[in-house]
Enzyme design. Structure first.
Site, PDB file in Angstrom:
ATOM      1  N   ARG A  84      14.472  27.943  48.434  1.00 14.27           N
ATOM      2  CA  ARG A  84      13.936  27.974  49.795  1.00 14.27           C
ATOM      3  C   ARG A  84      14.132  29.368  50.383  1.00 14.27           C
ATOM      4  O   ARG A  84      15.245  29.874  50.402  1.00 14.27           O
ATOM      5  CB  ARG A  84      14.630  26.929  50.676  1.00 14.27           C
ATOM      6  CG  ARG A  84      14.176  26.975  52.127  1.00 14.27           C
ATOM      7  CD  ARG A  84      14.864  25.953  53.008  1.00 14.27           C
ATOM      8  NE  ARG A  84      14.427  26.143  54.393  1.00 14.27           N
ATOM      9  CZ  ARG A  84      15.261  26.312  55.430  1.00 14.27           C
ATOM     10  NH1 ARG A  84      16.573  26.271  55.252  1.00 14.27           N
ATOM     11  NH2 ARG A  84      14.787  26.515  56.647  1.00 14.27           N
ATOM     12  N   HIS A 128      11.795  31.814  60.307  1.00 16.95           N
ATOM     13  CA  HIS A 128      13.261  31.695  60.334  1.00 16.95           C
ATOM     14  C   HIS A 128      13.795  32.804  61.231  1.00 16.95           C
ATOM     15  O   HIS A 128      14.553  33.678  60.807  1.00 16.95           O
ATOM     16  CB  HIS A 128      13.835  31.780  58.916  1.00 16.95           C
ATOM     17  CG  HIS A 128      15.236  31.249  58.777  1.00 16.95           C
ATOM     18  ND1 HIS A 128      15.595  30.297  57.828  1.00 16.95           N
ATOM     19  CD2 HIS A 128      16.364  31.545  59.462  1.00 16.95           C
ATOM     20  CE1 HIS A 128      16.893  30.040  57.951  1.00 16.95           C
ATOM     21  NE2 HIS A 128      17.376  30.765  58.925  1.00 16.95           N
ATOM     22  N   GLU A 173      14.924  25.263  62.494  1.00 16.18           N
ATOM     23  CA  GLU A 173      15.863  24.981  63.586  1.00 16.18           C
ATOM     24  C   GLU A 173      15.348  25.380  64.981  1.00 16.18           C
ATOM     25  O   GLU A 173      15.895  26.290  65.642  1.00 16.18           O
ATOM     26  CB  GLU A 173      17.206  25.651  63.291  1.00 16.18           C
ATOM     27  CG  GLU A 173      17.808  25.172  62.003  1.00 16.18           C
ATOM     28  CD  GLU A 173      19.201  25.706  61.773  1.00 16.18           C
ATOM     29  OE1 GLU A 173      19.595  26.709  62.378  1.00 16.18           O
ATOM     30  OE2 GLU A 173      19.920  25.097  60.956  1.00 16.18           O
ATOM     31  N   ASN A 298      19.446  20.523  57.979  1.00 15.74           N
ATOM     32  CA  ASN A 298      20.469  21.562  57.822  1.00 15.74           C
ATOM     33  C   ASN A 298      21.771  20.977  58.358  1.00 15.74           C
ATOM     34  O   ASN A 298      21.916  20.785  59.575  1.00 15.74           O
ATOM     35  CB  ASN A 298      20.084  22.826  58.602  1.00 15.74           C
ATOM     36  CG  ASN A 298      18.840  23.501  58.040  1.00 15.74           C
ATOM     37  OD1 ASN A 298      18.331  23.088  57.003  1.00 15.74           O
ATOM     38  ND2 ASN A 298      18.362  24.527  58.716  1.00 15.74           N
ATOM     39  N   TYR A 300      26.021  21.018  58.429  1.00 18.98           N
ATOM     40  CA  TYR A 300      27.238  21.798  58.191  1.00 18.98           C
ATOM     41  C   TYR A 300      28.494  21.063  58.606  1.00 18.98           C
ATOM     42  O   TYR A 300      29.528  21.159  57.946  1.00 18.98           O
ATOM     43  CB  TYR A 300      27.154  23.146  58.920  1.00 18.98           C
ATOM     44  CG  TYR A 300      26.156  24.073  58.281  1.00 18.98           C
ATOM     45  CD1 TYR A 300      24.801  24.039  58.641  1.00 18.98           C
ATOM     46  CD2 TYR A 300      26.535  24.949  57.279  1.00 18.98           C
ATOM     47  CE1 TYR A 300      23.866  24.867  58.034  1.00 18.98           C
ATOM     48  CE2 TYR A 300      25.612  25.792  56.663  1.00 18.98           C
ATOM     49  CZ  TYR A 300      24.279  25.731  57.052  1.00 18.98           C
ATOM     50  OH  TYR A 300      23.357  26.541  56.440  1.00 18.98           O
TER      51      TYR A 300
HETATM   52  O1  LIG Z   1      25.365  29.775  59.857  1.00 14.86           O
HETATM   53  C1  LIG Z   1      24.940  29.545  58.571  1.00 14.86           C
HETATM   54  C2  LIG Z   1      23.443  29.263  58.552  1.00 14.86           C
HETATM   55  C3  LIG Z   1      22.583  30.483  58.920  1.00 14.86           C
HETATM   56  O2  LIG Z   1      22.913  31.592  58.082  1.00 14.86           O
HETATM   57  C4  LIG Z   1      21.106  30.081  58.737  1.00 14.86           C
HETATM   58  O3  LIG Z   1      20.225  31.186  58.907  1.00 14.86           O
HETATM   59  C5  LIG Z   1      20.729  29.013  59.758  1.00 14.86           C
HETATM   60  O4  LIG Z   1      19.567  28.300  59.348  1.00 14.86           O
HETATM   61  C6  LIG Z   1      21.876  28.064  60.010  1.00 14.86           C
HETATM   62  N1  LIG Z   1      21.878  26.988  60.808  1.00 14.86           N
HETATM   63  C7  LIG Z   1      23.128  26.484  60.847  1.00 14.86           C
HETATM   64  C8  LIG Z   1      23.545  25.299  61.644  1.00 14.86           C
HETATM   65  C9  LIG Z   1      23.180  25.470  63.097  1.00 14.86           C
HETATM   66  C10 LIG Z   1      23.906  26.603  63.714  1.00 14.86           C
HETATM   67  C11 LIG Z   1      23.313  27.844  63.700  1.00 14.86           C
HETATM   68  C12 LIG Z   1      23.955  28.915  64.304  1.00 14.86           C
HETATM   69  C13 LIG Z   1      25.185  28.709  64.920  1.00 14.86           C
HETATM   70  C14 LIG Z   1      25.771  27.454  64.911  1.00 14.86           C
HETATM   71  C15 LIG Z   1      25.131  26.393  64.296  1.00 14.86           C
HETATM   72  C16 LIG Z   1      23.909  27.243  60.019  1.00 14.86           C
HETATM   73  N2  LIG Z   1      23.114  28.189  59.494  1.00 14.86           N
END
Ligand SMILES: OC[C@@H]1[C@@H](O)[C@H](O)[C@@H](O)c2[nH]c(CCc3ccccc3)c[n+]21
Length: 453
Positions: A84, A128, A173, A298, A300
């Site tokens: 991706r 993105h 997102e 997505n 985490y």
């Molecule tokens: O933070 C790690 C990754 C980014 O590097 C990606 O570009 C992005 O799609 C992404 N989204 C998220 C979860 C949402 C989030 C984004 C930024 C800060 C906190 C939560 C984590 N991440």
């Protein structure tokens, strides 16, 4: 026990399951202005003093714009069958609209052809976060014209790559684009405006719908929307905490999915934004109904939520779970939340096809020793979250694939290069790639799950 053994249930995933890794253009490519490309809002934001830790920029990043052949070989060595990535809008349309920059299209066509030659399925994210600076100068996502700009850009890519790219994502997102870029201001373009925020969200939803429609007109069949989802759990049974949790669930998880599936916003949005929440006609709301062919999840972490009137605009805040492990982003490691959020989608939106389009963790990696990098915490994170995904499959979730975030250590937005999510280390000086133990673990897990181990 062999540290590398993926010791997971080996009930095999559905045939055709995708095992991938994910990246994005501004975070890995470098060469932001090469071959006629126009600057993005992240190029300007990163070059604005104070916006990014240590003054880091994406001027070089992982140098993927020049090392992309090596990186495709790396993906094949990891046994990935999917990848991706996102397209930098400004490489295709330097001014955001109008003249097409052929060298920009050529870069992505060569990348896609190299992936296909290795049997790696490309999943292309149209946006993105790196909006052309020229469009931000015309109002950006706050402009009523932005959905049309986006649909025109998407159509150019559908026509150029639609014969070889089968999986498309409109937006990565929309919540982060809106909240990070226009409400909290920690991401480009760095606005802090409660009144602008709902307008931007509405335009992003219109843009998704317009890009879906222009894809349909071009015969594109599998177009998704990638959303960050974070299950919300009340810190106590107190009514205030339950209500705060519902508001934060609407704010993070339902703000964009409810409109695209139901043609309506969550009821909590008016309570959150108050007088800043616009009036929408029934036809304006119905125009947002644009169910994607799949949802990109997505995932985490989760949040445990307490009411807090000082935390605006939601009146809720995350309560840190001190007794539990956290990543270098200070995000709780909570694999159960992945199973929960996938089951939630299954129940609420009618069991649509789902890909986990991002899942991974930043940890302060130890230095490499004798050509090996023992990132034990990331191996444990991946193992526990693959098991959580497996539990969702057993519950009948229509899960079609898993993309680890990220293939490479890369530019982590306002954290610059201080936070590393890669399965592969990128040396800060010479950008040499080194597969970490987590990359080896993932390769072995793919073999095990695919019954080739
Ligand atoms: O933070 C790690 C990754 C980014 O590097 C990606 O570009 C992005 O799609 C992404 N989204 C998220 C979860 C949402 C989030 C984004 C930024 C800060 C906190 C939560 C984590 N991440």
């Amino acid at each position: 026990m062999n540290e590398q053994a993926p010791e997971m249930p080996t009930d095999s995933p559905p045939s055709g399951f995708l095992w991938g890794a994910a990246t994005s253009s501004y975070q890995i490519e470098g060469s932001p202005l090469a071959d006629g490309a126009g600057p993005s809002i992240w190029h300007r934001f990163a070059h604005t003093p104070g916006r990014v830790l240590n003054g880091d920029t994406g001027d070089i990043a992982c140098d993927h714009y020049r090392r992309w052949r090596e990186d495709v070989t790396l993906m094949a060595s990891l046994g990935l069958n999917a990848y991706r990535f996102s397209v930098a809008w400004g490489r295709i349309l330097p001014e955001g609209t109008g003249r097409v920059n052929q060298p920009g299209l050529d870069f992505y066509r060569h990348l896609v052809d190299a992936l296909l030659e290795q049997g790696i399925e490309p999943m292309l994210t149209l946006y993105h976060w790196d909006l052309p600076e020229a469009l931000d100068a015309r109002g950006g996502w706050a402009s009523d014209a932005s959905p049309g700009w986006f649909a025109d850009y998407a159509r150019i890519l559908y026509r150029a790559l639609g014969d070889r790219v089968r999986l498309w994502i409109t937006l990565n997102e929309p919540w982060v684009i809106t909240a990070g870029g226009y409400l909290f201001g920690d991401l480009a373009p760095g606005h802090r405006s409660q009144s602008e925020t709902p307008i931007v969200a509405h335009n992003l939803l219109r843009a998704h719908a317009a890009a879906l429609a222009s894809g349909r007109a071009e015969g594109i069949e599998r177009i998704g929307l990638a959303v960050n989802l974070e299950p919300q759990y009340p810190a106590s049974p107190l009514a205030d905490d339950i209500a705060a949790t519902a508001r934060r669930d609407a704010f993070i998880n339902r703000w964009f999915l409810d409109p695209v599936f139901f043609g309506r916003y969550p009821a909590e949005m008016e309570a959150i934004f108050g007088t800043a929440w616009p009036e929408y006609s029934a036809s304006e709301l119905d125009a947002l109904r644009a169910p994607p062919d799949f949802i990109g999840v997505n995932y985490y972490s989760r949040s445990v939520v307490r009411a807090d009137p000082t935390e605006q605009p939601v009146g809720a805040r995350r309560v840190r779970q001190d007794a539990r492990p956290h990543t270098a982003m200070d995000w709780e490691v909570y694999p159960q939340g992945l199973t929960h959020i996938l089951a939630w989608i299954q129940g609420r939106y009618g069991n649509p096809p789902v890909y986990i389009t991002e899942n991974g963790a930043a940890f302060d990696d130890p230095p490499p020793v004798a050509g090996r990098l023992h990132d034990r915490q990331r191996v444990a994170y991946l193992r526990s979250h693959l098991r959580a995904a497996s539990r969702a499959l057993r519950r009948g979730v229509d899960l079609r694939g898993y993309f680890a975030w990220s293939l490479l250590d890369n530019f982590e937005w306002s954290y610059g290069y201080a936070k590393r999510f890669g399965l592969v280390r990128v040396d800060p000086v010479d950008r040499q790639r080194l597969i970490k133990d987590s990359g080896r673990f993932y390769r072995d897990a793919i073999r095990r799950y695919e019954g080739r181990a």
